[in-house]
Enzyme design. Structure first.
Site, PDB file in Angstrom:
ATOM      1  CD  GLN A 326      -1.285  -2.269   2.233  1.00 36.21           C
ATOM      2  OE1 GLN A 326      -0.123  -2.657   2.132  1.00 36.21           O
ATOM      3  NE2 GLN A 326      -2.121  -2.749   3.153  1.00 36.21           N
ATOM      4  CD  GLN A 348      -1.618  -3.347  -2.250  1.00 31.14           C
ATOM      5  OE1 GLN A 348      -0.594  -3.953  -2.534  1.00 31.14           O
ATOM      6  NE2 GLN A 348      -2.411  -3.714  -1.269  1.00 31.14           N
ATOM      7  CG  ASP A 349      -4.240   0.575  -1.114  1.00 25.39           C
ATOM      8  OD1 ASP A 349      -4.933  -0.143  -1.863  1.00 25.39           O
ATOM      9  OD2 ASP A 349      -4.092   0.343   0.090  1.00 25.39           O
ATOM     10  CG  ASP A 370      -7.718  -3.399  -3.492  1.00 24.60           C
ATOM     11  OD1 ASP A 370      -8.403  -4.008  -4.329  1.00 24.60           O
ATOM     12  OD2 ASP A 370      -7.275  -3.942  -2.458  1.00 24.60           O
ATOM     13  NE  ARG A 438      -9.242  -6.597  -3.544  1.00 24.31           N
ATOM     14  CZ  ARG A 438      -8.298  -7.279  -2.905  1.00 24.31           C
ATOM     15  NH1 ARG A 438      -8.432  -8.582  -2.710  1.00 24.31           N
ATOM     16  NH2 ARG A 438      -7.228  -6.666  -2.447  1.00 24.31           N
TER      17      ARG A 438
END
Length: 534
Positions: A326, A348-349, A370, A438
């Site tokens: 993250q 990521q993130d 994500d 998701r």
């Protein structure tokens, strides 16, 4: 659009409070009367416990009075939790625990601010009325803050340290009760448009601001070569934060260059506008990550909290890379914030749409896992969404929306945009699965409307949180409406109870700028183009 459970519950509240004679509880001077009111909330026990221990409250005679009492109760518990967190940090020497505590103290401070805004807005005694839509937004933010604190402790594996502090107050349940009761007032159809004045300008923009937004004139200039007032962006932001009056727009022009720094626009530093020389020319970049010892929340290259923030023509970048986990490029919890012609780049993130109401127009967003996540009410319009090459064996997931309560008026809406592979994904595009979202939390809500889906998007469309898991599949709300492109067919989409192909315009329009973030109340004539409806 409310989840079915939320809608039925609101109908129940309206019926039961209308049918029950108020005098039967008002005449009862014991806690029994308040117990009756508490029994109508999703979490009656914390409600009863609080009022039993605080018997100074008068018995409410109507729902609006009970709403005020619930917000007061949540505020009181939030104060206790913040004080407990502050005390815990006094003798703490563990770096990870201190990092989590710092986030949590800030987040609980913002929760107090949101609850106070709500209390001032719904209390008839203050004269500072807000819309019920505003109140639901601020209460949603208050609850999101509590969850973010808890998640931060999980990031750094110190949850055993923070959980007892923040769980004893039952504040999450008290705020959920506030959301449910305030939600009963939303059935009138009030979506917040009352905050706009007759000329369609937001009430927080003065005549001077309107001129500035048409022809930008900077208050301060940032330039790496020394030709401006400052060489770093944060210096200019700090000067803006020291001004006594923050109700007028403060414009910071950032000249072309790569600014290697992490910036923060703190609470109460309102009405800041950052203007660059274009997303390819003005770049703010950092490299923080969870693996580098930061919480996800505090890994952000840019953290935006002050109200009514605007960014135009610049890039927010996190260079930690796909192996560092993250690593946030931009985190926004700024209410009524706008990002126009910006590039947001990470893995990521990448983009944490943390809370409040946010609008993204003509932005480029790059990431892997994500990479658009959080629990704001956010609309992405005319944007380019670019999944990039992840680590070997990883799948790309565009969104992970974090709605934790069915009454939160939050979600991610992607409208009239394009989802295409980033240049580094193209050579391996056939070996990487890419999903639109998701469920990070139980009531995750994401819709994709009138958007071009390139052929690399999985025919399933959506992914469970973990392969084989059924978490949230019945309670989430994922929707698609009149998308185009090779992957737009819904024939092979997931067959979850929470997935919907939106066939009616009226269903899809619930997630547009005008209705989902009350955009017609605050976007008109700011100089930022937008489409209110479909």
């Amino acid at each position: 659009m409310l989840h079915k459970f939320s809608f039925l519950y609101l109908l129940f509240l309206l019926v039961v409070f209308c049918l029950r004679p108020p005098t039967t509880v008002a005449d009862d001077n014991s806690t029994t009367g308040l117990d009756w009111w508490c029994d109508k909330t999703p979490y009656p026990d914390p409600c009863k416990c609080y009022f039993k221990n605080h018997n100074s409250f008068q018995q409410p005679t109507q729902l609006s009075e009970f709403r005020v009492m619930l917000v007061q109760a949540a505020m009181d518990r939030a104060v206790s939790a913040r004080d407990e967190l502050t005390k815990s940090g006094q003798n703490c020497t563990d770096c990870k625990k201190l990092a989590v505590l710092a986030d949590c103290v800030d987040l609980y401070g913002d929760t107090l601010l949101q609850l106070n805004r709500t209390l001032q807005g719904v209390s008839p005694k203050t004269g500072e009325r807000c819309t019920d839509f505003d109140a639901q937004t601020w209460l949603s933010t208050a609850l999101t803050n509590i969850e973010t604190c808890r998640r931060g402790s999980s990031d750094l594996n110190v949850s055993d340290f923070i959980t007892p502090i923040v769980s004893n107050t039952k504040i999450s349940h008290l705020i959920s009760n506030c959301l449910a009761i305030n939600g009963a007032f939303l059935t009138t159809g009030n979506n917040g448009n009352a905050t706009a004045d007759r000329s369609d300008f937001p009430t927080w923009i003065s005549d001077k601001d309107r001129r500035l937004l048409r022809g930008v004139k900077a208050n301060l200039v940032v330039a790496k070569d020394g030709s401006g007032h400052f060489k770093t962006v944060q210096e200019a932001i700090d000067v803006a934060g020291r001004r006594k009056v923050t109700s007028s727009r403060f414009i910071i022009y950032i000249k072309r260059g790569i600014y290697q720094e992490n910036i923060n626009v703190r609470l109460n530093n309102d009405n800041i506008m950052l203007v660059g020389d274009g997303m390819r020319a003005t770049i703010i970049t950092g490299g923080r990550s969870v693996q580098g010892g930061y919480t996800t929340y505090n890994s952000a290259t840019a953290g935006i909290e002050g109200l009514h923030f605007i960014a135009k023509g610049l890039t927010f970048r996190n260079t930690a890379g796909p192996a560092k986990g993250q690593a946030v490029a931009l985190r926004s919890s700024s209410d009524l914030s706008i990002f126009y012609k910006c590039s947001i780049e990470g893995y990521q993130d990448t983009l944490m749409v943390h809370s409040q109401r946010q609008f993204y127009r003509e932005c480029y967003i790059y990431g892997t896992v994500d990479f658009i996540f959080g629990n704001a009410a956010s609309v992405f319009q005319n944007c380019l969404i670019l999944p990039r090459r992840p680590l070997k064996g990883q799948a790309n997931v565009i969104t992970a929306q974090g709605r934790a309560d069915p009454f939160q008026n939050t979600g991610i809406s992607i409208h009239n945009s394009r989802i295409v592979p980033a240049p580094d994904l193209i050579p391996v595009v056939n070996t990487v699965k890419t999903y639109m979202g998701r469920p990070w939390m139980k009531y995750s809500r994401t819709v994709v409307l009138q958007t071009y889906l390139d052929g690399f998007v999985s025919p399933l469309g959506w992914s469970p949180w973990i392969e084989g898991s059924v978490f949230g599949l019945d309670t989430l709300f994922y929707g698609e409406y009149k998308n185009t492109g090779p992957a737009s067919s819904t024939k092979w989409r997931v067959r979850w109870k929470g997935f919907h192909v939106l066939s009616r315009d009226s269903d899809a329009s619930a997630f547009t700028v005008g209705r989902f973030i009350a955009g017609t109340a605050w976007l008109p004539r700011t100089g930022i183009p937008f489409t209110s409806g479909l």
